[in-house]
Write an enzyme that holds these catalytic residues in place. Structure first.
Site, PDB file in Angstrom:
ATOM      1  N   LYS A  16      13.855  -6.275  -4.017  1.00 18.98           N
ATOM      2  CA  LYS A  16      13.986  -6.236  -5.475  1.00 18.98           C
ATOM      3  C   LYS A  16      14.146  -4.801  -5.953  1.00 18.98           C
ATOM      4  O   LYS A  16      13.715  -3.868  -5.266  1.00 18.98           O
ATOM      5  CB  LYS A  16      12.722  -6.822  -6.123  1.00 18.98           C
ATOM      6  CG  LYS A  16      12.564  -8.315  -5.992  1.00 18.98           C
ATOM      7  CD  LYS A  16      11.283  -8.785  -6.673  1.00 18.98           C
ATOM      8  CE  LYS A  16      11.091 -10.290  -6.548  1.00 18.98           C
ATOM      9  NZ  LYS A  16      12.077 -11.078  -7.297  1.00 18.98           N
ATOM     10  N   ARG A  19      10.750 -21.322  -2.732  1.00 19.56           N
ATOM     11  CA  ARG A  19      11.193 -22.675  -2.372  1.00 19.56           C
ATOM     12  C   ARG A  19      11.018 -22.919  -0.882  1.00 19.56           C
ATOM     13  O   ARG A  19      10.878 -24.059  -0.449  1.00 19.56           O
ATOM     14  CB  ARG A  19      12.648 -22.866  -2.831  1.00 19.56           C
ATOM     15  CG  ARG A  19      13.617 -21.938  -2.189  1.00 19.56           C
ATOM     16  CD  ARG A  19      14.922 -21.816  -2.977  1.00 19.56           C
ATOM     17  NE  ARG A  19      14.782 -20.939  -4.146  1.00 19.56           N
ATOM     18  CZ  ARG A  19      15.751 -20.699  -5.010  1.00 19.56           C
ATOM     19  NH1 ARG A  19      16.928 -21.269  -4.863  1.00 19.56           N
ATOM     20  NH2 ARG A  19      15.541 -19.905  -6.042  1.00 19.56           N
TER      21      ARG A  19
HETATM   22  N1  BES Z   1       9.025 -14.729  -7.654  1.00 19.53           N
HETATM   23  C1  BES Z   1      10.396 -14.685  -7.985  1.00 19.53           C
HETATM   24  C2  BES Z   1      10.689 -15.259  -9.363  1.00 19.53           C
HETATM   25  C3  BES Z   1      10.205 -14.460 -10.524  1.00 19.53           C
HETATM   26  C4  BES Z   1      11.040 -13.540 -11.112  1.00 19.53           C
HETATM   27  C5  BES Z   1       8.958 -14.655 -11.054  1.00 19.53           C
HETATM   28  C6  BES Z   1      10.606 -12.828 -12.205  1.00 19.53           C
HETATM   29  C7  BES Z   1       8.520 -13.944 -12.133  1.00 19.53           C
HETATM   30  C8  BES Z   1       9.363 -13.023 -12.719  1.00 19.53           C
HETATM   31  C9  BES Z   1      11.192 -15.489  -6.968  1.00 19.53           C
HETATM   32  O1  BES Z   1      10.698 -15.461  -5.687  1.00 19.53           O
HETATM   33  C10 BES Z   1      12.556 -14.893  -6.925  1.00 19.53           C
HETATM   34  O2  BES Z   1      12.644 -13.754  -6.544  1.00 19.53           O
HETATM   35  N2  BES Z   1      13.565 -15.641  -7.301  1.00 19.53           N
HETATM   36  C11 BES Z   1      14.901 -15.153  -7.293  1.00 19.53           C
HETATM   37  C12 BES Z   1      15.777 -16.231  -6.750  1.00 19.53           C
HETATM   38  C13 BES Z   1      17.187 -15.797  -6.502  1.00 19.53           C
HETATM   39  C14 BES Z   1      17.229 -14.794  -5.376  1.00 19.53           C
HETATM   40  C15 BES Z   1      18.012 -17.010  -6.176  1.00 19.53           C
HETATM   41  C16 BES Z   1      15.273 -14.812  -8.744  1.00 19.53           C
HETATM   42  O3  BES Z   1      14.881 -15.549  -9.647  1.00 19.53           O
HETATM   43  O4  BES Z   1      15.911 -13.785  -8.925  1.00 19.53           O
HETATM   44 MN    MN Z   2      11.363 -13.783  -4.631  1.00 23.86          MN
END
Ligand code: BES
Ligand code: MN
Ligand code: ZN
Length: 496
Positions: free
Chosen positions: A276, A350
């Site tokens: 990230k 997931r």
């Molecule tokens: N934990 C994150 C989702 C999240 C994002 C929670 C912001 C709280 C605040 C999750 O694991 C994630 O990173 N999801 C990705 C999925 C994508 C790579 C398909 C996302 O939402 O960017």
């Molecule tokens: Mn994630």
């Protein structure tokens, strides 16, 4: 802090501060009217001049200067009666209590007459709202003792009808228990990821289990291997912290089928190899909010002695990049036997949930509810005001919606139509772990749905709700403890 209920009149009641609730655009109620008289018309003048508008949660502090036994009076708005809900009362209590703490009062009284709700519900809303609104996370402030405004010691709910006392007491007790579980969840989520590792969460679950007589099992890595939990293990492979799979059972439901609650518990989500951006990555300590909500809800079920059988399942791990981490391009074999092609290691929630959902099916549950900070896309879809809900069973979705409306932890449904499944088709595996930008909440849920077999299932995406940057009436900035009260109400409604 103690919360109690007392029958009596405000004119005879000595307190450091009395809270007087007022509706907007209507005549003062009986008690407020008498208080107003005692103060020479001060309250009606304030309202008439427009200096105080009784909008929900608006407060105004007064000093009766001996004209009443109360040292302070706090007017608190309830908004318009026609728009009044139990959540508005929770909000008003959540504003009143901390503002009196700031003022310096430690023993306060809330006048409850004239609000016009069922006494038990009223008691619950006031105690819940107060405990939630007073929340602070001070563990890492070294000069805590000096900085700290003094904690409230007692909140007394005052009523002129002695017949209401018992029911109000019951509500007060339940509300305090329920709010304490949400506070526990907030503390867990607020904690730095180094102090809330999978091992520490397992220890925390053990404590709760011991305290509330729950059955607890913590699976270690080798047991996960034996079960074939390749998705959970894949996510865990980059971390120096050993993963855990926590199984906590509350069994007070006789021969009733289990209700399975599954909580995403990523103690820190760096994104893994698909790392990230640096900005706001610290917030990814909140990625265990689903697990915290499940622990809080089971704690409540036990404390409220619900006659249910419940299993809580927490797949717990960090998501970290390292030489041993899983990579984009890898294919993971899940416990169900199905394979998932990894396109982005940041879509890890997931993955760990797929194994946990498969495990949940072993219980032949009446319903599976999973709760997860699953997708950033959820805040794009619904903003920071709703939990995304998807699932396979209308009755349980309705039950969840109703619980959301009552608790103020509102849910909003999104569709799970067949067409969305196209987006997670893989060329080389049974599915892939991302479905592109469009409909991100839905394609994530679509993947989960592959692992619930025939069991009724409700999925809750709390990604936009677990943390708030904005101060809310009974939710200070930071971890919200979202889901604890929603799931608790959902469980309580089975006993009806
Ligand atoms: N934990 C994150 C989702 C999240 C994002 C929670 C912001 C709280 C605040 C999750 O694991 C994630 O990173 N999801 C990705 C999925 C994508 C790579 C398909 C996302 O939402 O960017
Ligand atoms: Mn994630
Ligand atoms: Zn995540």
């Amino acid at each position: 802090m103690k919360i109690n209920v007392l029958a009596g009149k405000i004119e005879k009641h000595t307190t450091e501060a009395a809270v007087i609730p007022l509706f907007e655009n209507e005549k003062l109620g009986q008690v407020a009217e008498r208080v107003d008289k005692a103060l020479g018309g001060m309250i009606s003048r304030l309202i008439k001049k427009g200096d105080f508008k009784p909008k929900t949660g608006a407060v105004h502090l007064l000093y009766p200067e001996g004209r009443l036994p109360a040292v302070r009076l706090l007017l608190v708005g309830l908004g318009k009666r026609s728009e009044f809900t139990i959540n508005r009362l929770r909000q008003a209590a959540g504003k009143a209590a901390p503002s009196l703490r700031s003022a310096g009062a430690q023993r306060i009284t809330v006048v409850t007459d004239g609000i016009g709700l069922d006494s038990e519900e009223l008691g619950q809303a006031v105690s819940e709202g107060s405990v939630l609104g007073l929340y602070r996370f001070l563990k890492y402030k070294t000069n805590e003792q000096n900085d700290r405004e003094k904690d409230l010691l007692t909140i007394t709910l005052l009523t002129e009808s002695s017949g209401a006392v018992r029911a109000m007491q019951k509500g007060v007790k339940d509300g305090a228990v329920i709010a304490e579980s949400a506070v526990m969840a907030r503390d867990m989520v607020s904690s730095p990821p180094a102090d809330m590792t999978p091992t520490i969460i397992a220890t925390k679950a053990k404590e709760i289990a011991r305290q509330f007589g729950l059955k607890l099992q913590v699976l270690e890595k080798d047991q996960m291997k034996r079960l074939g939990m390749g998705a959970l293990l894949g996510v865990a492979s980059g971390s120096a912290q050993p993963p855990k799979f926590i199984i906590v059972e509350y069994r007070k439901g006789g021969t009733k089928p289990f209700i399975a609650l599954v909580g995403k518990t990523i103690t820190f989500d760096s994104g893994g190899i698909s790392i990230k951006p640096a900005e706001n990555m610290d917030k990814m300590k909140d990625d265990m909010s689903g697990g915290a909500a499940v622990l809080g809800a089971i704690r409540n079920a036990a404390a409220l002695k619900l006659s249910l059988n419940i299993v809580g399942l927490l797949p717990v791990t960090e998501n970290m990049p390292s030489g041993s981490a899983f990579k984009p391009g890898d294919v993971l074999r899940t416990m169900s036997g199905r394979t998932i092609e990894i396109l982005n290691t940041d879509a890890e929630g997931r993955l760990i949930l797929s194994d946990a959902l498969t495990y949940a099916c072993r219980y032949k549950p009446a319903v599976i509810v999973d709760i997860a900070t699953l997708t950033g896309a959820c805040s794009i879809a619904l903003g920071n005001e709703a939990i995304g809900m998807l699932g396979t069973d209308d009755r349980f979705k309705r039950q969840m919606s109703a619980a959301g409306d009552r608790t103020g932890e509102r849910v909003w449904e999104l569709p799970l139509w067949d067409e969305y499944y196209e987006q997670i088709k893989s060329d080389i595996a049974d599915m892939k772990n991302t479905g592109g930008r469009a409909g991100g909440v839905i394609t994530a849920a679509a993947l989960l749905s592959k692992f619930v077999q025939k069991y009724p299932w409700v999925h809750l995406d709390i990604a936009a709700m677990a943390w708030t940057e904005k101060e809310r009436p009974y939710t200070p900035k930071g971890a919200t403890g979202i889901g604890v009260r929603l799931l608790t109400k959902f469980l309580q409604d089975f006993n009806k």
